[in-house]
Design an enzyme around this catalytic site. Structure first.
Site, PDB file in Angstrom:
ATOM      1  CD  GLU A 127      -2.902   1.211   2.338  1.00 29.38           C
ATOM      2  OE1 GLU A 127      -2.729   0.453   3.310  1.00 29.38           O
ATOM      3  OE2 GLU A 127      -3.844   2.003   2.246  1.00 29.38           O
ATOM      4  N   GLY A 267       2.959   2.572  10.804  1.00 28.77           N
ATOM      5  CA  GLY A 267       2.686   1.797  12.002  1.00 28.77           C
ATOM      6  C   GLY A 267       2.567   0.312  11.724  1.00 28.77           C
ATOM      7  CB  ALA A 268       0.693  -2.108  11.667  1.00 32.18           C
ATOM      8  CD  GLU A 270      -4.890  -2.059   5.679  1.00 27.82           C
ATOM      9  OE1 GLU A 270      -3.944  -1.602   6.352  1.00 27.82           O
ATOM     10  OE2 GLU A 270      -5.539  -1.379   4.871  1.00 27.82           O
ATOM     11  CG  ASN A 271       0.010  -6.720   4.089  1.00 23.63           C
ATOM     12  OD1 ASN A 271      -0.112  -5.849   3.248  1.00 23.63           O
ATOM     13  ND2 ASN A 271       0.947  -6.709   5.025  1.00 23.63           N
ATOM     14  CG  HIS A 303      -6.014   0.820  12.581  1.00 22.95           C
ATOM     15  ND1 HIS A 303      -6.772   1.970  12.514  1.00 22.95           N
ATOM     16  CD2 HIS A 303      -5.475   0.654  11.343  1.00 22.95           C
ATOM     17  CE1 HIS A 303      -6.692   2.473  11.290  1.00 22.95           C
ATOM     18  NE2 HIS A 303      -5.905   1.694  10.556  1.00 22.95           N
ATOM     19  CD  GLU A 304      -2.875  -1.920  10.720  1.00 24.51           C
ATOM     20  OE1 GLU A 304      -3.385  -2.098   9.592  1.00 24.51           O
ATOM     21  OE2 GLU A 304      -2.506  -0.792  11.113  1.00 24.51           O
TER      22      GLU A 304
HETATM   23  N1  TRP Z   1      -3.121   0.901   5.789  1.00 22.57           N
HETATM   24  C1  TRP Z   1      -2.142   1.126   6.802  1.00 22.57           C
HETATM   25  C2  TRP Z   1      -2.900   1.405   8.082  1.00 22.57           C
HETATM   26  O1  TRP Z   1      -3.732   2.251   8.139  1.00 22.57           O
HETATM   27  C3  TRP Z   1      -1.264   2.299   6.495  1.00 22.57           C
HETATM   28  C4  TRP Z   1       0.064   1.994   5.923  1.00 22.57           C
HETATM   29  C5  TRP Z   1       0.959   1.111   6.375  1.00 22.57           C
HETATM   30  C6  TRP Z   1       0.705   2.649   4.851  1.00 22.57           C
HETATM   31  N2  TRP Z   1       2.092   1.166   5.629  1.00 22.57           N
HETATM   32  C7  TRP Z   1       1.956   2.111   4.688  1.00 22.57           C
HETATM   33  C8  TRP Z   1       0.317   3.655   4.003  1.00 22.57           C
HETATM   34  C9  TRP Z   1       2.859   2.558   3.723  1.00 22.57           C
HETATM   35  C10 TRP Z   1       1.205   4.101   3.012  1.00 22.57           C
HETATM   36  C11 TRP Z   1       2.448   3.545   2.880  1.00 22.57           C
HETATM   37  O2  TRP Z   1      -2.727   0.786   9.070  1.00 22.57           O
HETATM   38 ZN    ZN Z   2      -5.581   1.786   8.565  1.00 27.21          ZN
END
Ligand code: TRP
Ligand code: ZN
Length: 872
Positions: A127, A267-268, A270-271, A303-304
């Site tokens: 992402e 932070g993390a 959600e794959n 969250h994830e």
């Molecule tokens: N979707 C992730 C979240 O909200 C956000 C995220 C994690 C992200 N790594 C990223 C967005 C790298 C852009 C680039 O938890």
């Molecule tokens: Zn998110």
């Protein structure tokens, strides 16, 4: 670059929300065969492609930083063109199998996007648009395919090979390599793809869903870290149970994996079935992690996990819709934290983020609606506005509909759109259809940027016993949006009498503000009441209302809402911050009302109050949130006022802080709400004792440090000693460094302490720490802890009038522009606000932005921000 060149580049790179077109082709299935190697990873992607609609267009795929080896259409060598990071294949059949072989260099990938090395392990971050660094693909969220992934790697170095879905087959090869095959039954956009390979310790557990299915839970951490992984696992199980109870949403695969890595931009992530986490949001034990770390782990794990429904099962049609999943998922994680912990304290902390950095973002050059209209680099739009204001917008829907209708709307949204890629409009439509409440006007929150101002005046009519509120709304113009319209603003208010007694539920209401000016009348009010406005911060707006001090004191002491007690204290402090900044500028003596000390003293003595609430009330707003009270920021005045208020409180209430410290000191460490609150209050007491700073105070701080059995107390003592510039601080820092120097996550606290030092040589210390053995320019956590903290949380030193802070940040950004543009683009934030500073600072900040603009290979990330700021 010429001005003309600038403008043309900008136009060429911009993408517009309204230009959305459905894809010409879809990919329904992709089978990946990945041979991992440090510098020469080979990727063979076999995709089933189908033409959509009646057209003869070529297939155009995205790809970046790839070596293309071969392209086959239905197994036959195909002709193709490569143009601006896109692969064009002409004259393809309506339905065919596409085979693409590419090679990538993970070890050279310092941007941490696509496939890269984190320490000894391989991992991915796709992402928003990172999958195109793995293979040529339709890298857009509305293309949903089933994925299988075969991973091959050296077995000794990478015994664990992970991807999305279920493990379906595995085997050994003769050359010392092994392979694992994964299959994900749920069609997904490629941004949810993940792969991890390495040698990990694993913590295993299970969760039984409400329908009785058993899910395997696997948490992967670096070898030796198992003793720091239990809290994350507990948090995961709590998240799964909570989503069933509150939202009726159950997990859908047989396995849920979480991997902690040290090198991660955010932070993390959600794959699907395989979350990848910044190790900061997984690893914790009492010795090394603070209460805040524990809280954040639970929040981010939640969250994830919650993304599995709000993001994965139902995803975004295009990236302009990011808040569809992020605003909603932040709302869900905030509710999770509030249901499990203290609702009031959670609300206070989230409101501080909105009123501080989010308001700043929304009035600056990067201001955008929660659903942006124009984007150059998508990574620049993972913002406080999309996430936090996005969550506030969902919260307002919740306030307007109430929990029952809101959940009815959620259920309709899920049943209507499961398996689809949809828009923010689709979400609001589901809420409207399920509730029967007209949300036409409400939708403007999605398209309008900027922070609305509510200007309120009141009037009491003693003869008719009526209390009248006149509410005016307006939103100041923002970048690219000059004209603003009226919004639907839920305004929660309650009335009290002059003794602080609550007038009852008929005087406690959510008013629907929908016009530019409206009058609300309360009848049968005997005496002039005191009004509590914007209870629980019912809308993300700035409030203008003239309160008498005595009314604020009354709300602080008597409001039945703990949130309002805190908020009234904020309003009172803000009033005196504004007044004193003006007095400082006029060379007048700074002042505070004497009742402030007696009312605050009463709060410290009150044994019935939540200790965290008291701590929050005594925490004077940071200098950067003070800055949000002014159009023009006077760094020196704000600093002087902050010091004045803290010194005055420290002196006036010294004995009480001593008593409160003694009575709230906790015993052996326990992670329970009441102790967490006590440690919070103790940290505030220590801070004021340090500011007072006599020998006895210093003794208390040192012995608190020495007797601490947990990181929260250790850091509370160090933080205090630093703030008070006490001589014991240096010894504490040395001991801490000796003990933790090999642990990057813990050392981040040490870097933050240095970076927030009030001392005059702070910048030179920060500079010298760039070569500290625990520091690394490659690690985003270290960069944020040292450089991010210095420039965003030490305004007084960062904004030194000689411009040294700006030059320092400029040099770092020029360096990171090449190695990690995403992180560079986050660290640049404090420079973008230059318009609001005095002319000297403005000129110096602008100079750094111009230097960056002149960089030969400025990344798209920095280009977008620098050019927007300079265009102001
Ligand atoms: N979707 C992730 C979240 O909200 C956000 C995220 C994690 C992200 N790594 C990223 C967005 C790298 C852009 C680039 O938890
Ligand atoms: Zn998110």
């Amino acid at each position: 670059m010429s001005a003309r060149g600038d403008a043309m580049t900008i136009i060429a790179k911009e993408k517009h929300r309204l230009a959305y077109q459905t894809p010409d082709f879809v990919i329904t299935q992709i089978d990946l065969d990945i041979l991992l190697d440090e510098n020469h990873t080979k990727v063979i992607a076999v995709s089933q492609v189908r033409r959509e609609g009646n057209h003869k267009n070529s297939l155009v795929l995205d790809g970046e930083e790839l070596i293309l080896l071969s392209v086959r259409v239905d197994k036959k060598e195909a002709t193709y063109r490569l143009e601006n990071n896109q692969l064009h294949i002409d004259n393809v059949p309506d339905s065919f199998e596409l085979t693409i072989e590419t090679e990538i260099n993970p070890a050279a990938n310092s941007a941490l996007e696509g496939l890269y090395k984190s320490g000894a392990a391989f991992c991915t971050q796709c992402e928003a648009e990172g999958f195109r660094r793995i293979t040529y693909y339709l890298d857009r969220p509305d293309v949903l395919a089933r994925f299988t992934t075969k991973i091959t790697a050296n077995k000794a170095a990478y015994p664990i090979l992970l991807s999305n879905g279920n493990r379906v087959a595995s085997g050994d090869n003769l050359d010392g390599s092994h392979w694992v095959m994964w299959s994900d039954p749920y069609p997904k956009p490629c941004y949810l793809f993940a792969l991890v390979a390495g040698d990990f310790d694993v913590l295993k557990d299970t969760f039984t869903t409400k329908s009785g299915r058993t899910v395997s839970l696997e948490l992967f951490v670096d070898k030796g870290n198992l003793n720091r992984s239990q809290h994350a696992m507990n948090s995961l199980k709590k998240s799964m149970a909570w989503d069933e109870q509150r939202f009726g949403l159950e997990y859908d695969l047989d396995i849920y994996m979480v991997v902690a890595v040290d090198f991660f931009n955010m932070g993390a992530m959600e794959n699907k079935g395989l979350n990848v986490f910044n190790s900061k949001f997984v690893l914790a034990n009492p010795e090394s992690a603070t209460d805040t770390d524990y809280f954040d782990i639970e929040r981010v794990i939640g969250h994830e996990y919650f993304h599995n429904w709000t993001g994965n099962r139902i995803t975004c049609r295009d990236w302009f819709q990011l808040s569809l999943k992020e605003g909603l998922t932040v709302f869900r994680d905030q509710e999770f934290s509030s249901d499990l912990g203290s609702r009031t304290i959670n609300r206070i902390r989230n409101v501080k983020i909105i009123r501080g950095p989010q308001f700043a973002e929304d009035s600056g050059p990067m201001s955008h609606p929660i659903r942006p209209d124009v984007v150059m680099e998508m990574n620049n739009f993972y913002t406080l506005t999309v996430y936090e204001k996005g969550s506030e917008v969902i919260r307002m829907l919740h306030t307007i509909l109430g929990e029952t209708l809101f959940q009815k709307g959620m259920a309709l949204y899920v049943s209507r759109h499961d398996g689809q890629a949809v828009t923010c409009d689709d979400f609001v439509q589901a809420m409207q259809d399920a509730s029967g409440i007209d949300l036409t006007l409400f939708r403007r929150w999605y398209s309008q940027s900027g922070t609305p101002v509510l200007n309120i005046t009141d009037e009491f009519d003693a003869v008719n016993q009526q209390y009248k509120l006149t509410v005016k709304q307006h939103t100041p113009p923002t970048k690219g949006q000059a004209d603003k319209q009226a919004l639907h603003i839920p305004l929660s208010v309650a009335l009290y009498n002059k003794y602080g007694e609550y007038l009852g539920e008929q005087y406690d209401q959510v008013l629907n503000v929908t016009q530019e000016q409206q009058v609300f009348v309360f009848s049968d009010v005997a005496d002039k009441p005191v009004v509590a406005l914007l209870q629980d911060f019912s809308a993300p707006v700035r409030l203008e209302f003239t309160y008498e001090d005595q009314d604020l004191f009354l709300l602080i002491q008597h409001s039945k809402s703990a949130f309002i007690r805190w908020d009234a204290a904020q309003t009172l402090l803000n009033k005196y911050i504004r007044l004193n900044v003006e007095r400082f500028q006029q060379n007048k003596e700074l002042i505070l009302p004497p009742s402030l000390f007696s009312v605050f003293a009463e709060l410290l003595r009150d044994q019935t109050l939540d200790k965290s609430l008291v701590a929050e009330i005594f925490r004077i707003p940071s200098e950067s949130s003070m800055a949000e009270l002014f159009d023009d920021i006077d760094i020196d005045a704000i600093h002087a006022v902050k010091c004045f208020i803290e010194n005055a409180i420290a002196t006036q209430l010294h004995e009480l802080f001593m008593e409160s410290y003694q009575s709230n000191k906790t015993g052996a460490y326990q992670l329970i709400q009441s102790d967490i609150a006590k440690r919070d209050l103790v940290s505030v007491c220590l801070m004021y004792l340090a500011i007072h700073g006599n020998e006895r105070d210093q003794h208390i701080i040192l012995s608190h440090y020495q007797s601490a059995d947990n990181m929260t107390d250790v850091l509370a003592a160090m933080q205090a000693a630093k703030q008070g510039e006490l001589s014991i601080f240096a010894e504490m820092m040395l001991a801490f460094e000796a003990k933790w120097k090999t642990d990057g996550l813990v050392m981040d606290n040490w870097f933050r302490l240095q970076a927030t030092s009030p001392s005059a040589n702070c910048l030179s210390t920060v500079k010298s720490l760039l070569t500290h053995p625990s520091f690394s320019m490659q690690n985003p956590n270290r960069l944020r802890a040292l450089i991010g903290t210095f420039s965003a949380a030490n305004s007084y030193r960062f904004h030194a009038i000689d411009g040294s802070g700006y030059v320092f940040l400029g040099e770092i950004l020029a360096q990171l522009n090449k190695s990690n543009p995403q992180v560079a683009s986050r660290l640049i934030t404090p420079l973008l606000q230059f318009k609001r500073f005095d002319t000297v600072r403005q000129g110096l900040m602008k100079q750094e932005l111009q230097k960056l603009a002149g960089q030969p290979d400025l990344s798209r990330d920095l280009f977008e921000k620098v050019s927007r700021a300079l265009a102001e």
